[in-house]
Structure formats: C-alpha cells, structure tokens
Design a protein around this motif. Structure first.
Motif, PDB file in Angstrom:
ATOM      1  N   HIS A   1      12.461  28.732  25.991  1.00 49.67           N
ATOM      2  CA  HIS A   1      11.354  29.980  26.276  1.00 49.67           C
ATOM      3  C   HIS A   1       9.859  28.470  25.308  1.00 49.67           C
ATOM      4  CE1 HIS A   1      15.337  31.883  25.746  1.00 49.67           C
ATOM      5  NE2 HIS A   1      14.406  32.043  27.449  1.00 49.67           N
TER       6      HIS A   1
ATOM      7  N   THR B   1      16.290  37.749  25.350  1.00 50.99           N
ATOM      8  CA  THR B   1      14.999  37.137  24.898  1.00 50.99           C
ATOM      9  C   THR B   1      14.067  37.560  23.511  1.00 50.99           C
ATOM     10  OG1 THR B   1      15.359  35.299  26.417  1.00 50.99           O
ATOM     11  CG2 THR B   1      12.791  35.214  24.997  1.00 50.99           C
TER      12      THR B   1
ATOM     13  N   CYS C   1      10.931  34.228  31.163  1.00 50.34           N
ATOM     14  CA  CYS C   1      11.266  33.366  30.196  1.00 50.34           C
ATOM     15  C   CYS C   1      12.207  32.834  30.803  1.00 50.34           C
ATOM     16  CB  CYS C   1      11.698  33.853  29.465  1.00 50.34           C
ATOM     17  SG  CYS C   1      13.116  35.676  29.526  1.00 50.34           S
TER      18      CYS C   1
END
Length: 323
Positions: free
Chosen positions: A282, A296, A322
């Motif tokens: 990420h 995330t 992401c």
C-alpha cells in the motif's frame, strides 16, 4: 416451496398481469443513453430499489445473468453494452412475468434501432435453482430480490450466484437493508416480505452473508434512504428506517487475512516525504486520497501515525484503491 415464497410468486404474478408502478420499491434510475428508449410499460413494471447497471462491469462484452426479470428494463440496459445474441440471460420463476417481459422486449425492439430481441434469452427458473452451468457467467445481477429471502434461502441464492460466476466474475446487488429492529410479526408477514420491506437486515450482516460464501472482494457502491415503517401504519412500536444499498461482490480468491470490503474509506498521507509505503503493498502519495478497504484502513490507523488521516465510511466506492 416455502409458503412465503409461494406468496411472493403470487404477488408478482399479479404484478405481471396488472403493472403497478412503484409496487414495492422506489423507481430504479432509467439510464439516459444515446439512442436508448425504454418503453412506458417496461418502466411501469420496473420493480427495483436501485441500479445494477454500471458500464465498468460491462466491458469486454461479458455474458450477463439477471435474476427476477420484472418488465425487462435492466435486461434492455445491459443489452445496450452487449449487442450479441444471448449475451444477456434473464431468469424468473413466474411464467406470466416472462411472457410480459418478452412482449416488452419486442416493443423495445420496435423503439430502438440498435436492439434485437435475440440479445436477451429468457429462462424459467429461480434464484435457488439457477438453470445455468457452473462458471458460465461474467456478471450476475439482482435488484430488490434477495431481501425477500429468509436466512437459509439467502445462503442458497448466494451460493448459486457464486457457482455460476466465472473466476473474478461480479455479482451486482441492489437491496433494502435496515439497522432498525424488525419485529417478528413483520418478518413473518409474507406479503410485506414480497413487497421488499420486512426482510431487510443490517448491512454488516448482509455483507457477512456474501463473504461467508467465499466472495473475496466486496464493494459498497451506494447507500440511500428508502422507506419508513411507522407505528400506526405497521405493527411496530418505533419507526423502522430502511435504506437501499448497491453492492458489487467479486469472485476473487479469499485473502488469508479475510475479505477486502470497501465501504468508501480513504487514507491521506500528509507527512514530509513524497509518499508513504507500509511495506505491505500500500503506497500513499503525498496528500492524494487513496480508497482503502476496511481491513487496510484499520491497519493504517493501528500504526498510530499523526501524518495519515483515515476517513469514515462514505458508503460510496467507485473503483481503484488499495487492493
């Protein structure tokens, strides 16, 4: 067939014989597209609570399944993007609904120079026993149908959709959900279930039902006001607020740490560097919002950094992100 499902069938058999605008739901958006004309009767028979049509789901000329055909409007809209024989398959358990849908599609052929009736194939069947082969569909959709099912049947319907989808295929759903307490008297009212009201469950429970089947990615694309069940009008002591949600579930492999569920959260890095890399795939560019799945988002918040801002769920997701 369960008694409540038989009641549903009778409601929609009557709706096929006597079109009732807004029978159970808010009017599904009619797409304004060049050279697309939706016949009036088709619009009146559009028994949906949102939209399951999105051009990005319909690229590369996919084979599309639509369960619960209604008047055929969404079949016509799908066909706009897939102009080949049999590209769109509509399934419904009500013979009369299939007949009227066929009539509407033939009328659409008269009103749209680009549309051919052969683009759509109508089949008798239901969501619990789809008349299709395994892994034969690119995009499957339903609009204001699965909320009618009780827990056991909902699981079966989702498993059937998962079965017929190809790997990475998409299940696009539009259904009422509710965070309010729904009295058992309403849940057990067959007609209210058929009218897409008393079967509404909390959104988180609905998403869990989808991911429990094996869908590795879930996108919440829209969440809108829908209906209110008020005391004195329904058997409830308090106001029951119902929303309409649009979801896309993707038949991706299930990640080891659980599904990726996008509810419209974003992360923004505003530190001193040009970007932030969490070392797990990420990358946040400086002051550029990145759509992140809830998993995330939680991990980024857990870092305890004062240069990363994570938004609350916006309940709108439009791709990218992401994962």
């Amino acid at each position: 067939m369960s008694d409540y499902l038989e009641a549903v069938k009778l409601v929609y058999e009557d709706a096929a014989n006597n079109p009732q605008k807004g029978l159970c739901c808010t009017t599904t958006p009619v797409w304004q597209l060049p050279a697309l004309t939706v016949p009036r009767k088709m619009q009146e028979m559009n028994y949906g609570c949102g939209s399951t049509v999105n051009p990005r789901d319909l690229s590369h000329n996919p084979t599309v399944l639509y369960v619960g055909v209604g008047g055929g409007m969404e079949l016509l809209q799908f066909s706009y993007f897939n102009r080949r024989p049999g590209a769109v398959i509509g399934v419904d358990p009500v013979d009369r609904m299939l007949d009227v849908c066929d009539e509407n599609l033939r009328q659409a052929e008269q009103e749209n120079s680009w549309f051919q009736r052969t683009f759509v194939e109508l089949r008798h069947g239901d969501a619990l026993h789809l008349p299709l082969e395994d892994a034969s569909i690119d995009v499957a959709a339903q609009n204001c149908l699965f909320n009618i099912f009780k827990e056991e049947e909902l699981e079966v319907a989702l498993k059937e959709m998962y079965r017929v989808l190809k790997p990475h295929g998409r299940l696009v759903l539009s259904d009422p959900t509710s965070e309010s307490y729904m009295p058992e008297s309403l849940r057990n009212d067959d007609r209210l279930r058929a009218l897409c009201l008393s079967g509404a469950i909390p959104l988180e429970q609905y998403i869990d039902s989808i991911t429990d089947i094996g869908f590795g990615t879930v996108e919440v694309r829209a969440r809108r006001p829908y209906r209110v069940l008020a005391p004195g009008q329904y058997d409830t002591d308090s106001v029951i607020y119902i929303e309409s949600v649009e979801i896309c579930a993707i038949k991706d492999p299930m990640p080891e740490d659980g599904p990726c569920v996008f509810t419209g959260k974003h992360a923004i890095y505003f530190g001193d560097d040009d970007f932030f890399d969490d070392g797990k795939g990420h990358t946040l560019l400086h002051n550029q919002p990145l759509a992140v799945c809830d998993k995330t988002a939680k991990a980024l918040q857990g870092l305890g950094r004062n240069d990363i801002f994570v938004t609350a769920s916006t309940w709108f997701y439009d791709g990218g992100g992401c994962c």
